[in-house]
Design an enzyme around this catalytic site. Structure first.
Site, PDB file in Angstrom:
ATOM      1  N   LYS A  72      41.340  33.417  31.784  1.00 28.78           N
ATOM      2  CA  LYS A  72      40.124  33.594  32.444  1.00 28.78           C
ATOM      3  C   LYS A  72      39.202  34.400  32.003  1.00 28.78           C
ATOM      4  O   LYS A  72      38.143  34.234  31.869  1.00 28.78           O
ATOM      5  CB  LYS A  72      40.609  34.016  33.825  1.00 28.78           C
ATOM      6  CG  LYS A  72      41.410  33.416  34.653  1.00 28.78           C
ATOM      7  CD  LYS A  72      41.838  33.898  36.017  1.00 28.78           C
ATOM      8  CE  LYS A  72      42.465  35.191  35.857  1.00 28.78           C
ATOM      9  NZ  LYS A  72      43.898  35.336  35.399  1.00 28.78           N
TER      10      LYS A  72
ATOM     11  N   ARG B 230      42.135  38.171  44.353  1.00 29.40           N
ATOM     12  CA  ARG B 230      43.300  38.044  44.495  1.00 29.40           C
ATOM     13  C   ARG B 230      44.076  37.727  45.638  1.00 29.40           C
ATOM     14  O   ARG B 230      45.357  37.604  45.406  1.00 29.40           O
ATOM     15  CB  ARG B 230      43.957  39.180  43.472  1.00 29.40           C
ATOM     16  CG  ARG B 230      43.312  39.085  42.052  1.00 29.40           C
ATOM     17  CD  ARG B 230      44.084  39.914  41.108  1.00 29.40           C
ATOM     18  NE  ARG B 230      43.492  39.922  39.670  1.00 29.40           N
ATOM     19  CZ  ARG B 230      43.973  40.682  38.785  1.00 29.40           C
ATOM     20  NH1 ARG B 230      45.110  41.549  39.067  1.00 29.40           N
ATOM     21  NH2 ARG B 230      43.410  40.673  37.355  1.00 29.40           N
TER      22      ARG B 230
ATOM     23  N   ARG C 107      50.828  39.842  23.393  1.00 31.81           N
ATOM     24  CA  ARG C 107      49.472  40.059  23.217  1.00 31.81           C
ATOM     25  C   ARG C 107      49.524  41.684  22.811  1.00 31.81           C
ATOM     26  O   ARG C 107      50.050  42.657  23.426  1.00 31.81           O
ATOM     27  CB  ARG C 107      48.670  40.204  24.465  1.00 31.81           C
ATOM     28  CG  ARG C 107      47.243  40.468  24.443  1.00 31.81           C
ATOM     29  CD  ARG C 107      46.345  40.073  25.544  1.00 31.81           C
ATOM     30  NE  ARG C 107      46.796  40.372  26.628  1.00 31.81           N
ATOM     31  CZ  ARG C 107      46.265  40.150  27.958  1.00 31.81           C
ATOM     32  NH1 ARG C 107      45.500  39.260  27.764  1.00 31.81           N
ATOM     33  NH2 ARG C 107      46.448  40.517  29.255  1.00 31.81           N
TER      34      ARG C 107
ATOM     35  N   ARG D 103      49.435  46.885  25.724  1.00 33.53           N
ATOM     36  CA  ARG D 103      49.314  47.478  27.266  1.00 33.53           C
ATOM     37  C   ARG D 103      50.686  47.483  27.814  1.00 33.53           C
ATOM     38  O   ARG D 103      51.530  46.710  27.912  1.00 33.53           O
ATOM     39  CB  ARG D 103      48.354  46.652  27.963  1.00 33.53           C
ATOM     40  CG  ARG D 103      46.769  46.853  27.422  1.00 33.53           C
ATOM     41  CD  ARG D 103      45.870  45.872  28.275  1.00 33.53           C
ATOM     42  NE  ARG D 103      46.125  45.192  29.213  1.00 33.53           N
ATOM     43  CZ  ARG D 103      45.416  44.170  29.879  1.00 33.53           C
ATOM     44  NH1 ARG D 103      44.273  43.870  29.212  1.00 33.53           N
ATOM     45  NH2 ARG D 103      45.793  43.503  31.045  1.00 33.53           N
TER      46      ARG D 103
ATOM     47  N   ARG E 190      54.192  40.629  37.393  1.00 36.58           N
ATOM     48  CA  ARG E 190      52.982  40.010  37.516  1.00 36.58           C
ATOM     49  C   ARG E 190      52.778  38.801  38.262  1.00 36.58           C
ATOM     50  O   ARG E 190      51.926  38.442  38.917  1.00 36.58           O
ATOM     51  CB  ARG E 190      51.982  40.379  36.406  1.00 36.58           C
ATOM     52  CG  ARG E 190      51.636  41.699  36.081  1.00 36.58           C
ATOM     53  CD  ARG E 190      51.083  42.034  34.851  1.00 36.58           C
ATOM     54  NE  ARG E 190      49.892  41.399  34.798  1.00 36.58           N
ATOM     55  CZ  ARG E 190      48.993  41.327  33.474  1.00 36.58           C
ATOM     56  NH1 ARG E 190      49.474  41.287  32.327  1.00 36.58           N
ATOM     57  NH2 ARG E 190      47.591  40.712  33.690  1.00 36.58           N
TER      58      ARG E 190
END
Length: 215
Positions: free
Chosen positions: A13, A88, A127, A161, A172
């Site tokens: 996104k 969300r 990531r 992160r 998540r």
């Protein structure tokens, strides 16, 4: 352009929102970026948000809605906008509809980017980024040319992160299915949703989104 990019964490996104906003001279509105900026500045909002994000949970609706209201009133959003990471929850979606109605601007499209859950886990848990310049890599698919060293600035401060660790990523996704998927039903009922497979090259996905939006 008035567009909502939807989908699980890790579907691309943010990448697509930046491209589309720049091409169409629209505002790229990323609640994630906004919250991370608050966290970096160690503001009261940032401290509150960090507690939720580190657990892979959503920041409360009233906090996010207040942030979005301010952005929509800004000069930056007058040429249109691309939402990345908002809404969300159904209350956020309902609040956005009310904001748009008050501004006599209800024409909006929702593009749902679709990628398999295991691919999402691989993308996010791999990531890493440069703490110095912000360059993003993936340990599995696009690592730095020299291990532990940023290609762009040479920094060795390469980090992951907290919310990209595999356990947090899976949490998540669980939160997404429980709290965010119902937003799709909300927009499908309004006949505003187009589904696009996002397991393609970035430019191809961008082209598909543009064709969908202009059709």
């Amino acid at each position: 352009m008035k567009l909502i990019l939807f989908g699980t964490p890790g579907v691309g996104k943010g990448t697509q929102a930046k491209i589309l906003a720049e091409k169409n001279q629209a505002a790229h509105i990323s609640t994630g970026d906004m919250l991370r900026a608050e966290i970096k500045n160690e503001s009261e909002l940032g401290r509150l948000a960090k507690d939720f994000l580190d657990r892979g949970e959503l920041v409360p609706d009233d906090v996010i809605i207040g942030m979005i209201e301010k952005v929509l009133d800004s000069e930056n959003a007058r040429g249109g906008f691309v939402f990345d990471g908002f809404p969300r929850t159904v209350p956020q979606a309902e609040a956005l509809q009310q904001m748009l109605e008050r501004r006599k601007s209800t024409t909006i499209r929702v593009v749902n980017l679709v990628v398999s859950e295991e691919e999402v886990v691989k993308r996010l848990s791999g990531r890493i980024s440069c703490a110095n310049c912000g360059a993003i890599y993936n340990r599995f698919t696009s690592p730095p040319k020299s291990e532990g060293k940023c290609d762009k600035c040479g920094s060795t401060d390469i980090r992951q992160r907290d919310d990209d660790k595999e356990e947090t990523v899976r949490n998540r996704l669980s939160v997404y299915h429980k709290q965010t998927e119902p937003v799709l039903k909300f927009y499908r009922a309004l006949n505003l949703v187009d589904d696009i497979g996002a397991d393609r090259p970035v430019q191809e996905v961008t082209s598909m989104i543009e064709k969908t939006y202009t059709s």
